[in-house]
Enzyme design. Structure first.
Site, PDB file in Angstrom:
ATOM      1  N   HIS A 306      78.659 -61.353  67.557  1.00 36.53           N
ATOM      2  CA  HIS A 306      79.362 -61.870  68.768  1.00 36.53           C
ATOM      3  C   HIS A 306      79.470 -60.955  69.805  1.00 36.53           C
ATOM      4  CE1 HIS A 306      81.602 -64.315  71.608  1.00 36.53           C
ATOM      5  NE2 HIS A 306      81.461 -65.527  70.843  1.00 36.53           N
ATOM      6  N   HIS A 349      91.454 -61.595  68.389  1.00 39.76           N
ATOM      7  CA  HIS A 349      91.689 -60.260  69.068  1.00 39.76           C
ATOM      8  C   HIS A 349      92.894 -59.954  69.778  1.00 39.76           C
ATOM      9  CE1 HIS A 349      89.925 -62.534  72.479  1.00 39.76           C
ATOM     10  NE2 HIS A 349      90.331 -61.329  73.232  1.00 39.76           N
ATOM     11  N   GLU A 355      94.524 -62.420  79.947  1.00 38.63           N
ATOM     12  CA  GLU A 355      93.531 -63.336  80.214  1.00 38.63           C
ATOM     13  C   GLU A 355      94.183 -64.671  80.668  1.00 38.63           C
ATOM     14  OE1 GLU A 355      91.688 -63.592  76.567  1.00 38.63           O
ATOM     15  OE2 GLU A 355      90.863 -61.591  76.578  1.00 38.63           O
ATOM     16  N   HIS A 379      96.945 -65.696  77.904  1.00 40.18           N
ATOM     17  CA  HIS A 379      97.171 -64.926  76.840  1.00 40.18           C
ATOM     18  C   HIS A 379      97.096 -63.227  77.315  1.00 40.18           C
ATOM     19  CE1 HIS A 379      94.400 -67.839  74.698  1.00 40.18           C
ATOM     20  NE2 HIS A 379      95.611 -68.076  74.380  1.00 40.18           N
ATOM     21  N   HIS A 385      95.327 -63.621  69.885  1.00 37.75           N
ATOM     22  CA  HIS A 385      94.836 -65.159  70.117  1.00 37.75           C
ATOM     23  C   HIS A 385      93.351 -65.321  69.524  1.00 37.75           C
ATOM     24  CE1 HIS A 385      93.801 -62.491  73.691  1.00 37.75           C
ATOM     25  NE2 HIS A 385      92.587 -63.291  73.781  1.00 37.75           N
TER      26      HIS A 385
END
Length: 454
Positions: A306, A349, A355, A379, A385
């Site tokens: 990803h 992560h 964010e 976050h 999160h």
């Protein structure tokens, strides 16, 4: 840079009306006129302008900025801007806050946070008093950082106008359409589209099809630009041709009006005698523009793993540190998921960047429950999160065949600065007190006696 020329916007009823028209391209130098011959040829400031217009320059960068970042436009208007100003008086700024003002407003402990949609009020709210701040970061006076706002509008601005000296606005439509009448022309956006209004540009906001809600990033730093693609090359992500800039359109109205200004974190108002949307022609590379997020061409891994979410960056406001953004505007659009032996949702992560997320429509794959259109989450720097428990279980056990995420559009305002929550946002009834419980159901699977995955 590309030069484009557009004319033929014929004024009607003294307002310079006509159907919406746009010019295509990002960072181009454009020229456009609503009346033929309104633009001077071969010069910027002739002794006398056609139609009795005034020539005026609007600079979005220092005069001596390098050519690649030097931004300015020449405007040919019915009156110069000094006539659209006056004796300003300080007025109530409502629920709008500017960094670092929110630093001491909220007494919430650090935590992952999520809100349900902000209700659209039933009373009359315009852009001026409907810009409600959720977070601030950095310091506007030093031109670093950002603020994240919710915008609710239930009444169009009529003889009211606004400009922001503290930063540029990136507006993300979420509920119904919004029309921005600016000095440079008219822009309309619908859910799935954004509008960027650079620092200092005068505008007013009108409703199109009912009360509207949007997310707003106020960027205090350098102007938004498209990110460097690096090894991706010349194409994909946000392609320059899909950015649209309005053609010249003006209002010639002699009516008492109010000019609002956001400056130094405060709101000011001045009474003027006419509309300041009076630019008949303009040329340059400093202007408002729009972009349809559905035109974003995503790229990603096509075999396994990803990619970092930065691969979905639509626009970035760079800082003095290469690769470290003052603000990144990132989206999570429709896309194919094809990774083999891969956990496909965003991984767990912790991040140096902070964010702020919003959901425009659809379902976000990492949070299928509790994160709904019109909602938002925060976050902050180094707070962990990732997918909630149901999303983890589904992604860990699903058959890994190609699957397309459809009907979804989420976004993120990401900044290198901690985002401070305002008092208003910390006391909202829509704040989900049990958001962190979405990870409670994550089970312990560790077994030192069993090597192979379950």
């Amino acid at each position: 840079m590309t030069l484009q020329y557009v004319t033929g916007f014929v004024p009607t009823d003294g307002r310079g009306g006509g159907s919406l028209q746009y010019m295509s391209g990002f960072g181009n130098s454009f020229e456009t006129e609503a009346l033929p011959g309104a633009l001077p040829i071969g010069r910027n400031s002739p002794q006398k302008c056609n139609y009795g217009l005034y020539a005026e320059q609007l600079s979005g960068s220092p005069f001596t900025a390098p050519q690649a970042t030097n931004q300015r436009s020449w405007l040919y208007r019915i009156r110069p801007s000094v006539k659209h100003s006056g004796r300003y008086r300080k007025v109530d700024k409502g629920l709008t806050r500017t960094a670092p003002e929110a630093r001491n407003e909220s007494h919430l402990p650090i935590d992952q946070m999520r809100w349900d949609p902000t209700p659209i009020p039933t009373d009359a709210v315009t852009f001026v008093n409907g810009l409600w701040t959720v977070t601030t970061a950095g310091d506007a006076d030093t031109q670093v950082g950002m603020a994240a706002h919710v915008l609710v509008v239930t009444r169009s601005m009529t003889n009211e106008y606004f400009f922001n000296a503290d930063g540029e606005f990136l507006i993300v439509a979420q509920e119904n359409r919004l029309r921005f009448r600016t000095e440079f022309g008219v822009i309309e956006i619908e859910p799935g589209e954004i509008c960027v209004i650079p620092r200092g540009i005068v505008f007013k906001v009108e409703l199109v099809n009912g009360p509207a809600r949007a997310y707003v990033c106020e960027n205090y730093g350098g102007a938004f630009t498209v990110p460097d693609r690096g090894p991706i090359g010349a194409n994909c992500l946000a392609n320059s041709r899909d950015f649209l800039t309005p053609v010249a359109s003006y209002e010639d109205r002699e009516e008492p009006s109010t000019m609002y200004a956001k400056w130094g974190g405060e709101f000011y108002a001045a009474t003027i005698g006419q509309s300041p949307i009076d630019v008949v022609a303009w040329h340059g590379n400093y202007y408002p523009y729009k972009y349809d997020l559905r035109h974003f061409s995503p790229v990603g891994p096509i075999l396994f793993d990803h990619a970092d979410p930065s691969i979905f960056t639509v626009m970035t406001a760079p800082s003095e540190t290469p690769g470290t953004a003052n603000v990144d505007f990132v989206i999570f659009p429709e896309r194919w998921m094809v990774g083999e032996n891969t956990f496909r949702p965003p991984w767990y992560h912790r991040n140096l960047m902070s964010e702020f997320m919003g959901l425009i429509y659809g379902v976000y794959d990492a949070k299928p429950e509790g994160f709904v259109p019109g909602g938002m989450s925060l976050h902050n720097c180094m707070l962990p999160h990732g997918p909630d428990a149901p999303a983890f279980e589904h992604a860990s056990t699903m058959e890994l065949k190609p699957a397309k995420l459809t009907g979804t559009m989420a976004f993120m305002f990401e900044t290198r600065f901690p985002q401070r929550v305002t008092k208003w946002a910390s006391e909202l009834s829509t704040l989900q007190p049990n958001y962190a419980d979405c990870w409670t159901g994550l089970k312990k699977h560790f077994d030192p006696a069993k090597k192979e995955p379950r």
